[in-house]
Design an enzyme around this catalytic site. Structure first.
Site, PDB file in Angstrom:
ATOM      1  N   CYS A 135       0.883  -1.175   0.000  1.00  0.00           N
ATOM      2  CA  CYS A 135       0.000   0.000   0.000  1.00  0.00           C
ATOM      3  C   CYS A 135       0.918   1.222   0.000  1.00  0.00           C
ATOM      4  CB  CYS A 135      -1.013  -0.032   1.141  1.00  0.00           C
ATOM      5  SG  CYS A 135      -0.376   0.166   2.798  1.00  0.00           S
ATOM      6  N   HIS A 173      13.120 -16.120  12.532  1.00  0.00           N
ATOM      7  CA  HIS A 173      12.882 -16.152  13.985  1.00  0.00           C
ATOM      8  C   HIS A 173      11.399 -16.142  14.350  1.00  0.00           C
ATOM      9  CE1 HIS A 173      17.091 -14.510  15.300  1.00  0.00           C
ATOM     10  NE2 HIS A 173      17.180 -15.420  14.340  1.00  0.00           N
TER      11      HIS A 173
END
Ligand code: RB5
Length: 171
Positions: free
Chosen positions: A79, A112
């Site tokens: 966006c 992670h």
């Protein structure tokens, strides 16, 4: 990238990447579409034309749902700033979306934190950096290390508790 589709052998499996953008990200999404390597099966969830009046939540929800339902293994949202799309995508349970404009976060977020949707701001970064971010994101895999899985479990438990509270409140 995890994910299987019926009738497709391991060798032929192409990870599916869902893409979405509002008018703020429309041009950058088109650039990404043109440049994404053929090893990915691309699911373009719009916008399919430039419409200055369209709204990012519509495309963010479509991409988020595709990822949450495993129709796609990863999602990319664009966006103007990347912020609105990211906030919206994270409303869909199972989605772990983040706005990353540096390559370290774009891969470390997957390694992670098992990030599965990358958000980009087309009014903030150019196409070359956007491509590097996308490649870093798509090439990354969630680490096998126990501590990251333990943190993800805690994250998912928070999501579950919030959903349970919402459903208790509405009953
Ligand atoms: C649209 O003008 C713009 O507000 C949107 O693309 C995005 O930047 C929202 O976060």
């Amino acid at each position: 990238m995890a994910g299987k589709r019926p009738g497709i052998t391991e060798k032929d499996f192409k990870p599916r990447v869902a893409l979405g953008a509002d008018h703020g990200g429309y041009l950058l999404k088109n650039e990404l579409l043109a440049r994404l390597p053929g090893q990915y099966d691309i699911l373009d969830l719009g916008a399919h034309k430039y419409d200055p009046d369209d709204d990012y939540p519509d495309f963010a929800e479509a991409v988020a749902q595709a990822v949450a339902s495993s129709r796609a293994q990863r999602g990319i949202l664009v966006c103007g700033s990347g912020v609105g799309a990211c906030i919206t995508a994270n409303k869909v349970p199972g989605v772990r979306s983040c706005l990353c404009h540096d390559t370290y976060s774009a891969h470390q977020g997957v390694e992670h934190d098992d990030m599965n949707v990358l958000c980009l701001g087309a009014r903030v970064i150019g196409v070359e950096l956007a491509m590097e971010l996308v490649i870093a994101f798509l090439n990354a895999h969630f680490s096998k290390e126990e501590r990251y899985h333990c943190r993800l479990k805690k994250m998912l438990a928070i999501e579950k508790r919030a959903l349970r509270r919402q459903s208790d409140d509405s009953n």
